[in-house]
Design a protein around this motif. Structure first.
Motif, PDB file in Angstrom:
ATOM      1  N   PRO A 180      40.802  46.077  45.428  1.00  0.00           N
ATOM      2  CA  PRO A 180      41.991  46.860  45.056  1.00  0.00           C
ATOM      3  C   PRO A 180      43.208  46.002  44.779  1.00  0.00           C
ATOM      4  O   PRO A 180      44.186  46.477  44.206  1.00  0.00           O
ATOM      5  CB  PRO A 180      42.235  47.739  46.286  1.00  0.00           C
ATOM      6  CG  PRO A 180      41.023  47.603  47.145  1.00  0.00           C
ATOM      7  CD  PRO A 180      40.382  46.308  46.809  1.00  0.00           C
ATOM      8  N   ASP A 181      43.175  44.723  45.198  1.00  0.00           N
ATOM      9  CA  ASP A 181      44.339  43.864  44.995  1.00  0.00           C
ATOM     10  C   ASP A 181      44.358  43.231  43.617  1.00  0.00           C
ATOM     11  O   ASP A 181      45.348  42.614  43.215  1.00  0.00           O
ATOM     12  CB  ASP A 181      44.351  42.768  46.065  1.00  0.00           C
ATOM     13  CG  ASP A 181      42.983  42.107  46.206  1.00  0.00           C
ATOM     14  OD1 ASP A 181      41.974  42.835  46.128  1.00  0.00           O
ATOM     15  OD2 ASP A 181      42.945  40.872  46.340  1.00  0.00           O
ATOM     16  N   LEU A 182      43.270  43.369  42.862  1.00  0.00           N
ATOM     17  CA  LEU A 182      43.228  42.747  41.532  1.00  0.00           C
ATOM     18  C   LEU A 182      43.934  43.629  40.513  1.00  0.00           C
ATOM     19  O   LEU A 182      44.180  44.820  40.768  1.00  0.00           O
ATOM     20  CB  LEU A 182      41.777  42.535  41.116  1.00  0.00           C
ATOM     21  CG  LEU A 182      40.972  41.531  41.980  1.00  0.00           C
ATOM     22  CD1 LEU A 182      39.567  41.391  41.432  1.00  0.00           C
ATOM     23  CD2 LEU A 182      41.687  40.185  42.009  1.00  0.00           C
ATOM     24  N   PRO A 183      44.249  43.086  39.341  1.00  0.00           N
ATOM     25  CA  PRO A 183      44.851  43.915  38.284  1.00  0.00           C
ATOM     26  C   PRO A 183      43.884  45.002  37.826  1.00  0.00           C
ATOM     27  O   PRO A 183      42.673  44.914  38.032  1.00  0.00           O
ATOM     28  CB  PRO A 183      45.130  42.922  37.155  1.00  0.00           C
ATOM     29  CG  PRO A 183      44.419  41.670  37.502  1.00  0.00           C
ATOM     30  CD  PRO A 183      44.194  41.666  38.979  1.00  0.00           C
ATOM     31  N   ALA A 184      44.464  45.998  37.143  1.00  0.00           N
ATOM     32  CA  ALA A 184      43.686  47.190  36.800  1.00  0.00           C
ATOM     33  C   ALA A 184      42.475  46.868  35.940  1.00  0.00           C
ATOM     34  O   ALA A 184      41.381  47.399  36.167  1.00  0.00           O
ATOM     35  CB  ALA A 184      44.589  48.188  36.064  1.00  0.00           C
ATOM     36  N   ASP A 185      42.616  46.009  34.952  1.00  0.00           N
ATOM     37  CA  ASP A 185      41.469  45.752  34.083  1.00  0.00           C
ATOM     38  C   ASP A 185      40.327  45.119  34.865  1.00  0.00           C
ATOM     39  O   ASP A 185      39.168  45.454  34.688  1.00  0.00           O
ATOM     40  CB  ASP A 185      41.862  44.881  32.885  1.00  0.00           C
ATOM     41  CG  ASP A 185      42.328  43.492  33.297  1.00  0.00           C
ATOM     42  OD1 ASP A 185      42.793  43.334  34.442  1.00  0.00           O
ATOM     43  OD2 ASP A 185      42.206  42.567  32.471  1.00  0.00           O
ATOM     44  N   ARG A 186      40.667  44.204  35.776  1.00  0.00           N
ATOM     45  CA  ARG A 186      39.633  43.579  36.578  1.00  0.00           C
ATOM     46  C   ARG A 186      38.953  44.594  37.495  1.00  0.00           C
ATOM     47  O   ARG A 186      37.737  44.561  37.698  1.00  0.00           O
ATOM     48  CB  ARG A 186      40.243  42.446  37.412  1.00  0.00           C
ATOM     49  CG  ARG A 186      40.559  41.188  36.617  1.00  0.00           C
ATOM     50  CD  ARG A 186      39.280  40.447  36.289  1.00  0.00           C
ATOM     51  NE  ARG A 186      38.632  39.975  37.500  1.00  0.00           N
ATOM     52  CZ  ARG A 186      38.894  38.804  38.072  1.00  0.00           C
ATOM     53  NH1 ARG A 186      39.755  37.981  37.509  1.00  0.00           N
ATOM     54  NH2 ARG A 186      38.292  38.463  39.194  1.00  0.00           N
ATOM     55  N   GLN A 187      39.756  45.511  38.040  1.00  0.00           N
ATOM     56  CA  GLN A 187      39.163  46.548  38.884  1.00  0.00           C
ATOM     57  C   GLN A 187      38.161  47.386  38.087  1.00  0.00           C
ATOM     58  O   GLN A 187      37.044  47.669  38.536  1.00  0.00           O
ATOM     59  CB  GLN A 187      40.235  47.455  39.459  1.00  0.00           C
ATOM     60  CG  GLN A 187      41.032  46.808  40.576  1.00  0.00           C
ATOM     61  CD  GLN A 187      41.855  47.836  41.333  1.00  0.00           C
ATOM     62  OE1 GLN A 187      41.356  48.892  41.739  1.00  0.00           O
ATOM     63  NE2 GLN A 187      43.137  47.534  41.512  1.00  0.00           N
ATOM     64  N   LEU A 188      38.563  47.785  36.894  1.00  0.00           N
ATOM     65  CA  LEU A 188      37.661  48.598  36.081  1.00  0.00           C
ATOM     66  C   LEU A 188      36.389  47.818  35.755  1.00  0.00           C
ATOM     67  O   LEU A 188      35.272  48.330  35.843  1.00  0.00           O
ATOM     68  CB  LEU A 188      38.366  49.008  34.782  1.00  0.00           C
ATOM     69  CG  LEU A 188      37.557  49.940  33.867  1.00  0.00           C
ATOM     70  CD1 LEU A 188      37.169  51.206  34.603  1.00  0.00           C
ATOM     71  CD2 LEU A 188      38.351  50.284  32.609  1.00  0.00           C
TER      72      LEU A 188
END
Lengths: 221, 221, 221, 221
Positions: free
Chosen positions: C82-90
Motif C-alpha cells: 500500500p505504500d507504493l504509488p498507485a500504478d505500482r499497486q495496480l
DNA sequence: GATGAATGAGATTTCATTCAT
DNA sequence: AATGAATGAAATCTCATTCAT
C-alpha cells in the motif's frame, strides 16, 4: 424381530429377489413390453434400487438369461450319471430337462423365446448354452455307435444335424408338455426317447431313408 | 405404371405394400420394438394412411400373421401329392417347408418367434396354423401304420406327441439351416426324414425303448 | 497418520477435502451437472458424511464460493504494497490476480462462470467479492489523479465505469491467458497495464474521445 | 378465421416460437436447470412437438446459440459504416453491441454465460463468433496505426491481447450496463471508447507503461 | 386418396436426500 | 466418526394415435 415385511436386507439377497421378479415379468411379457416399474413393484423395492444394483434394463435382462441358463444346465448335468450307458444318460438328461422347464416356465420362456427375439448380445448367451447341450448329445450319439460296435459311417455334419433335431424336438416338446395338461416330464422324455433312439439305432444298422431319385421326380424343388 | 414415384394406387396394392413393410420390421425388431413410423416410411406412405387401412398396430400385426400363416400352409400344401405313399408325402412337405422358410426369413420370424412372444390374440393365430400341420403329420403316421399292415398299438396321445416332436424338430432345423451356410432345404429335409421315419418304422415293428424300472433306480425324479 | 488408507480424521480436515473435491467437480461440470455422488467419491468419503458436514448441495456450493472468493482476495491483497504509488499497486495486484487464477483454474471457473449462471443466492457472493475489487481499483484511479496534481473533472459514474471495464478486461484476459499457451501472468498484466494506465493518463490530462455530434449522424441509435 | 388462440401453424413459425421460449428459459435458468417441459409450455406446444422439430435438448441449445450468435453479429455489422475512419467504426460497433445486448438480455446470457459453462460442442459456437469480433477489432487497431502514419512497433501478440482486453471489457460492461439502471448503450460505449482509444493513442505515440525491473523488487511473484 | 401438424401417456434413467446401524 | 441400504421426484425422450385439410 421376525416382523412381517422385511426391510433393509443384504445386497445379495435383494438382487436375487429382483432377478426372480424380472424373470417372471420378462418371461410373461417379453423384453420390450416388460416395464421396470412392474418389475420393481413385484420385487418389493423402488425402481432406483433396481438400477443401483442391476444398472440398466439390458443388464438386468442379461443377468436373468445368465442365471437361468446356468440353472438349466446345472439341473440337466445333475440328472446325469456319466458311468451309465449312453441311452440311459440321454434318458436321464431329457427327464431332468423336461422337469426343470416344467417347474420354471417363466425361466424357460426367457431362454427359449424372449432372449432369441432380441439382438446378438442376448441371443449369444443362449446360443452358448445350447451349443453345450448339442455337444453333449452329439457325444452321446458317438458313444452309442461305439457301444454298438459299429463303424457307423455317419458323416459329422449329419450327426450334428441329428443332435440339432433332437434338441429342437425337446425344446418344442417342453412347450407342448407345459401346455398339455396331464403330460409329465417322464412321458415327454419317453416319447422323445422312442423317437430318437429307435431312429438312431436304425441309422446305425445301416438302414436309411433315401430321397427319390431325380429320374422319378424331375420337377423337384 | 410408367411414372417414377407412383402415387395414388388402388387400396389393395397399397395394403400389400404396407404388409410387406410390416412383416419385415416386425420380423427383425419384434412386435414391441417395431415402430409405426418406420413401417410407414418403409412402405412409402404416411402414417395416417396406415391407420386408415389397417386400423391399429395390433390389427396390423394380426394381418401380418394371418397372411404369412396362409402363405406357409399354401406353400406346404402345394408341395404335396396326396396320391403318393406317406413317406413321400412327408418328404415333399418337409422340403416345401424348409424352402419357404428359407426364402421368407422375416415371415418365418414373425410366425415362429414374434407371434409367440405375445399374448393370446396373436399366439392363437399361429397355434391354429400349427395344429393344422400337426394334424396332417399325425394322419401321415397313421397312414404309414396302415400301409405297413401293422396294428401298431400306438396310443393316440403318443402319436400326437411324435407329431409334435417332428414339427418341433422341423422348426428348429429351419432356424439351423438358415443360420448354417451350405445347408440346403433338401439336406435339412433328408436329415429329418432319417431321424423320424426310421424311428417310426422301428416303433411300428413293435420295438421300443423302455425306461429302466423303478427297482433299478429307486431315487428317480 | 502413517497407515495406507487414512480413516477417521478430524472434521476440519475432512471438510477441506470435501471442498477441494467439490470445487474441482463444480468447476468442471457446472453446478447442475455436478453430482453429489461424484464429489463424495472424489473426496474419498461416503455421501451421508458430506450431508452431515455440509448440509445440502446448495450449502456445499456456497461454501465453495465463499472459500475461493476469500482465497482470491487474500492472494490479491497479499501482492499489494500500500505504500507504493498507485500504478505500482495496480501492477502488483494484477500480477497476483493472474497468477492465482492460473494456478487455480477450477476455483476461477466456479467464481467466474458457475456462480454467475445461477440465481441470486450464489451470484450475490461473487458480486460482493467483485465489488470489493472494483472499489479498490476505483480508489487507485482517484489516487492517481491526486498524484498527478490534476483536478480531472471525471464524474464518479465514469470512474466507476472505467474500473468496471478494467476488472472486466482482467477477467477476460485471465481466461485468455489460461487458454493461450505461452502467455504468463506477467505478460497478461503488462498488456492490461499498457491498455489501462495509458488511457487513464490521457483522460487525466483532459484529452478525451468525443462521439460525433447528432448533426453529423442524425440517424444515430 | 381470425380466431384467438392460433393452432396449426407452419413448421417454420412454430420453430421460431420454440427457439424464443428456449432462449428465454436457457438464458435465465442455465442449460442443465432448464426443463424441456417448461420450454414447451412457454412455447405453447406439447413436448413431443419440440422433440419432433428440434430433436434433443442439446440440439435445441445449439440452435439457440447459433441463432443468437448470428443475430448479434448481424446487429453489430449493421451498425458499422466501413467507409468511416477506424475510431468511428469502433464507436458505432460498440453502440450497436451494447444496444443489442441490452435489448436481448436472455440471448446475451445464453451466449456469454450459459454456452461457455458447457463442453466443447457449445462453447465452440461462441468461440467462433467471438473470434470474428476480435479479428474485426484487431483490424481496426491496425487501421488506426496506419491512419496515424506511425510505424507503431506493436508486436502482433500484443495487439491481439489488446483486442482481447477490449472485447472482454465490452462483454463485462454489457452486464454492468444491463444491471445498472440509468446507463444507456451510448454511455457504456463512450466509457469504453475513452478507455480504449486514449490508451491506444498513447501506445501508438511510443509511450508505454513498463514494469519495474527485478533489481527494484527481487521478491516478485 | 392422402398428409402435415399435433398430442396424451408412459418409457428408462438420474439425482439429491434420508434412515438405521 | 462413518456408511450401506433405500427412495420420492423429476428429467429426457418415444410412441401409438388423431385432427383438419
Amino acid at each position: 424381530m421376525g416382523g412381517a415385511r422385511t426391510r433393509r436386507m443384504p445386497r445379495a439377497v435383494r438382487e436375487q429377489q429382483m432377478l426372480d421378479a424380472a424373470v417372471r415379468i420378462f418371461g410373461r411379457r417379453g423384453y420390450a413390453a416388460a416395464s421396470m416399474d412392474e418389475i420393481a413393484e413385484l420385487a418389493g423395492v423402488s425402481k432406483p434400487l433396481v438400477y443401483l444394483y442391476l444398472n440398466s434394463k439390458e443388464d438386468l435382462f442379461t443377468a436373468c438369461i445368465r442365471r437361468e441358463a446356468a440353472a438349466l444346465t446345472r439341473a440337466v448335468r445333475a440328472g446325469i450319471r456319466p458311468d451309465l450307458p449312453a441311452d440311459r444318460q440321454l434318458w436321464e438328461g431329457l427327464k431332468a430337462f423336461f422337469a426343470h422347464t416344467a417347474q420354471h416356465p417363466d425361466a424357460w420362456s426367457v431362454l427359449h423365446l424372449q432372449a432369441r427375439t432380441h439382438g446378438e448380445p442376448f441371443a449369444a448367451e443362449v446360443v452358448a448354452m445350447r451349443a453345450e447341450i448339442v455337444a453333449f448329445v452329439t457325444r452321446l450319439f458317438a458313444d452309442a455307435a461305439r457301444e454298438a460296435h459299429r463303424d457307423p459311417d455317419l458323416p459329422e455334419r449329419e450327426v450334428a444335424g441329428l443332435a440339432e433335431a433332437l434338441v429342437g424336438a425337446a425344446e418344442s416338446l417342453a412347450a407342448w408338455a407345459n401346455a398339455t395338461p396331464g403330460v409329465s416330464a417322464g412321458q415327454a422324455a419317453a416319447t422323445l426317447m422312442n423317437f430318437a433312439w429307435s431312429g438312431l439305432g436304425t441309422l446305425l444298422s445301416g438302414h436309411r431313408w433315401t430321397p427319390p431319385t431325380r429320374a422319378e421326380r424331375p420337377d423337384g424343388v
